[in-house]
Enzyme design. Structure first.
Site, short mmCIF file in Angstrom:
data_model
loop_
_atom_site.label_atom_id
_atom_site.label_comp_id
_atom_site.label_asym_id
_atom_site.label_seq_id
_atom_site.Cartn_x
_atom_site.Cartn_y
_atom_site.Cartn_z
N ASN A 1 -32.33 -8.59 -53.82
CA ASN A 1 -33.05 -7.34 -54.25
C ASN A 1 -33.55 -6.55 -53.11
O ASN A 1 -32.82 -5.64 -52.73
CB ASN A 1 -34.25 -7.53 -55.10
CG ASN A 1 -34.86 -6.54 -55.87
OD1 ASN A 1 -34.58 -5.29 -55.38
ND2 ASN A 1 -35.63 -6.65 -56.86
N ASP A 2 -34.36 -7.03 -52.48
CA ASP A 2 -34.94 -6.06 -51.09
C ASP A 2 -33.86 -5.81 -50.08
O ASP A 2 -33.65 -5.00 -49.50
CB ASP A 2 -35.97 -6.82 -50.53
CG ASP A 2 -37.29 -6.95 -51.35
OD1 ASP A 2 -37.37 -6.02 -52.42
OD2 ASP A 2 -38.09 -7.86 -51.27
N VAL A 3 -32.90 -6.81 -50.03
CA VAL A 3 -31.88 -6.73 -48.71
C VAL A 3 -30.89 -5.95 -49.20
O VAL A 3 -30.10 -5.59 -48.45
CB VAL A 3 -31.33 -7.80 -48.39
CG1 VAL A 3 -32.37 -9.11 -47.95
CG2 VAL A 3 -30.44 -8.69 -49.70
#
Lengths: 106, 462
Positions: free
Chosen positions: B389-391
């Site tokens: 998600n964040d990456v």
């Protein structure tokens, strides 16, 4: 007597640069084995634990020294086995069933 | 007689240290890495064995019992544990090293409290070792799932934590100053407590930095113990500890900085900001999340020029790596090249994704770093994001976002992006993912293993 500590300080200074140089170009692929391998190497603490327990002269020192030895030994063997297991998966000479090694990689 | 024994033991320590350095060096290539750890293992075995012959040693029965108990426990535990549990195992065994360092420092303090130099070094070793074991154990509990992995934020956190640290260190200073063993108890208790308090507010996705840092800290603690020991009757062991500990401290610090840099955050920010405890609000997304069926994705992939798979923690949780390999092989048999894009901090420890994919038997020549693969996304028909998600969040390019500046995998550049995700929730950082709202992005909802399984089934039918 304090001379020993100065000697150790010189050694430590050099070891910092060795540690930095030796691993400064490790690929992401090997970050886990590197960390786990260095985790194993600080297991040398077991040697210190043996010395501390071996020179202990009263019950309190013996009890705490014994804890140090048990923990140090766990660090050594656990660190080694974990690293070995991780690296076994990267080993190309013995590919697992179904995976076909390809040339061209590092 | 005993002088010869000391010389022989010294010589062996020197060789052991040399092999440690070469072993670490071998870690920079996958071809030599396994040889490196084996040599280091033999060197360690010999170094430990010769220590038994140090002149003046006693308590042999206790020593042998301790080595046997700890050694067998560590060996057995590391053998039987599943590969997916590796991050917590690294944290656990690292904590043991820190605990051993703290315990050695305690013994040194008990036996040499009169000597200010040695005792000061022991106090320093005890501080770092105690923080390392307590923090590593919290990291272990979080990774093992025996404790919620999200950031646990206590009220007045900074104030309380700093207070505990200051009073703990002050107890150590008083211990040195007064020479009264009374101060040992508050000293150790408060520093262990500080290690716990320090790690509680750190969430799961920051664990790569945390594990790397505690590893470095244990190295430093071991080196400090070594300094304290070189003055003693068996100083030779101390030198070996100074070198090995410093090596680990230096390489571990470097790895810590690399991990923090991969998130564009400072190590201090990771430890003190309770990142991810609060969610970003007030950002409205244009567009919507568009669900897609597995059969449509299968068709899309089958006719793609190339597929790039971006694995994340979701793949690790669902243990989907085996299915992912099946998917990759199926597509390659249909002539679609498959590559893997690996973000340095995807997962819970440095290099976590590499380990999982290697476990599944995926050849590492198919795995690519962020720098190598980012340019390829625009020429790729399908990017498949599995539980990351964040990456992959383009919010990293948006001013004012908590993720701003984090180097990400630019999957949004691909013609089609498929995201396998369990639900509509936000990532660890608590930031909405802009990617999910892009026109070229579709969501395949479900557990990673089940979803990839559906893709495989759909591909087999066609």
């Amino acid at each position: 007597m304090a001379a020993d500590i100065w000697t150790a300080l010189f050694i430590a200074l050099l070891a910092i640069f060795v540690g930095y140089e030796v691993i400064s170009r490790v690929p992401v692929l090997l970050h886990t084995p590197l960390m786990s391998g260095s985790n194993f190497i600080h297991g040398i603490v077991l040697v210190g634990g043996i010395v501390a327990l071996g020179l202990a002269t009263n019950t309190a020192e013996e009890a705490i020294g014994f804890i140090a030895v048990v923990m140090g030994a766990m660090n050594v063997t656990g660190g080694y086995v974990v690293t070995e297991r991780i690296l076994a998966m990267f080993d190309r000479s013995k590919p697992k069933e179904g995976s076909k090694p390809k040339g061209g990689g590092p | 007689m005993s002088a010869y024994v000391s010389d022989a033991i010294n010589a062996i320590y020197v060789v052991a240290v040399l092999v440690f350095i070469l072993g670490l060096k071998a870690m920079s290539s996958p071809v030599t890495a396994r040889r490196g750890i084996r040599y280091a293992g033999v060197a360690m075995l010999i170094a430990v064995a010769v220590t038994f012959f140090s002149p003046g040693l006693s308590n042999f029965l206790l020593i042998i019992a301790g080595v046997a108990i700890g050694g067998l426990a560590g060996w057995y535990w590391a053998r039987v544990v599943k590969m997916t549990a590796m991050p917590q195992m690294v944290a656990m065994f690292n904590g043991m090293g820190g605990g051993a360092a703290a315990a050695i420092a305690a013994v040194e303090l008990l036996s040499t409290l009169g000597n200010q130099v040695t005792s000061s070094l022991s106090v320093a070793g005890a501080i770092i070792g105690s923080i390392s074991i307590a923090g590593s154990m919290i990291a272990f509990l979080k990774l093992q799932g025996w404790m919620p992995s999200k950031a646990i934020v206590l009220p007045a956190r900074q104030f309380v934590n700093t207070g505990v640290l200051v009073v703990g260190v002050a107890s150590g200073v008083l211990l040195l100053w007064t020479g009264s063993f009374f101060w040992m108890l508050p000293f150790f208790v408060l520093l262990l407590l500080y290690g716990i308090l320090l790690t509680l507010p750190i969430g799961g996705a920051d664990m790569p930095v945390v594990i790397a840092l505690f590893n470095a800290l244990t190295g430093v603690a071991v080196a400090l113990d070594g300094f304290a020991l070189v003055n003693g009757p068996l100083g030779d062991a101390g030198y070996a500890m100074v070198i090995a500990g410093t090596l680990v401290g230096a390489s571990g610090s470097l790895l810590t900085l690399l991990m923090a840099k991969a998130m564009n955050r400072s190590v201090g920010n990771v430890f003190f900001s309770a990142f991810g405890a609060t969610e970003e609000t007030g950002v409205t997304m244009a567009g919507s999340m568009k669900p897609i069926e597995a059969s449509d994705v299968a068709a899309m992939m089958e006719y793609a020029n190339q597929l790039i798979i971006v694995p994340g923690y979701g793949m690790a949780v669902a243990q989907a790596q085996g299915k992912v390999k099946e998917l990759a092989e199926l597509l390659e048999s249909k002539g679609v090249p498959v590559k893997f894009a690996i973000h340095p901090v995807a997962g819970r420890m440095p290099g976590h994704m590499n380990v999982l994919l290697a476990e599944a038997g995926i050849d590492y020549s198919k795995l690519f770093d962020r720098d190598e693969i980012n340019a390829e996304f625009p020429n790729t028909d399908v990017a498949l994001v599995i539980g990351a998600n964040d990456v992959v969040n383009p919010a990293a390019h948006r001013q004012g976002s908590p993720l701003f500046g984090m180097p990400i995998l630019d999957v949004e550049g691909a013609k089609n992006v498929i995201v396998i995700k369990r639900g509509q929730g936000k990532g660890f950082a608590g930031v909405e993912n802009d990617l999910f709202y892009r026109d070229n992005c579709h969501m395949l909802y479900g557990d990673a293993q089940a979803a990839v399984g559906k893709l495989v089934a759909a591909l087999k039918q066609s």
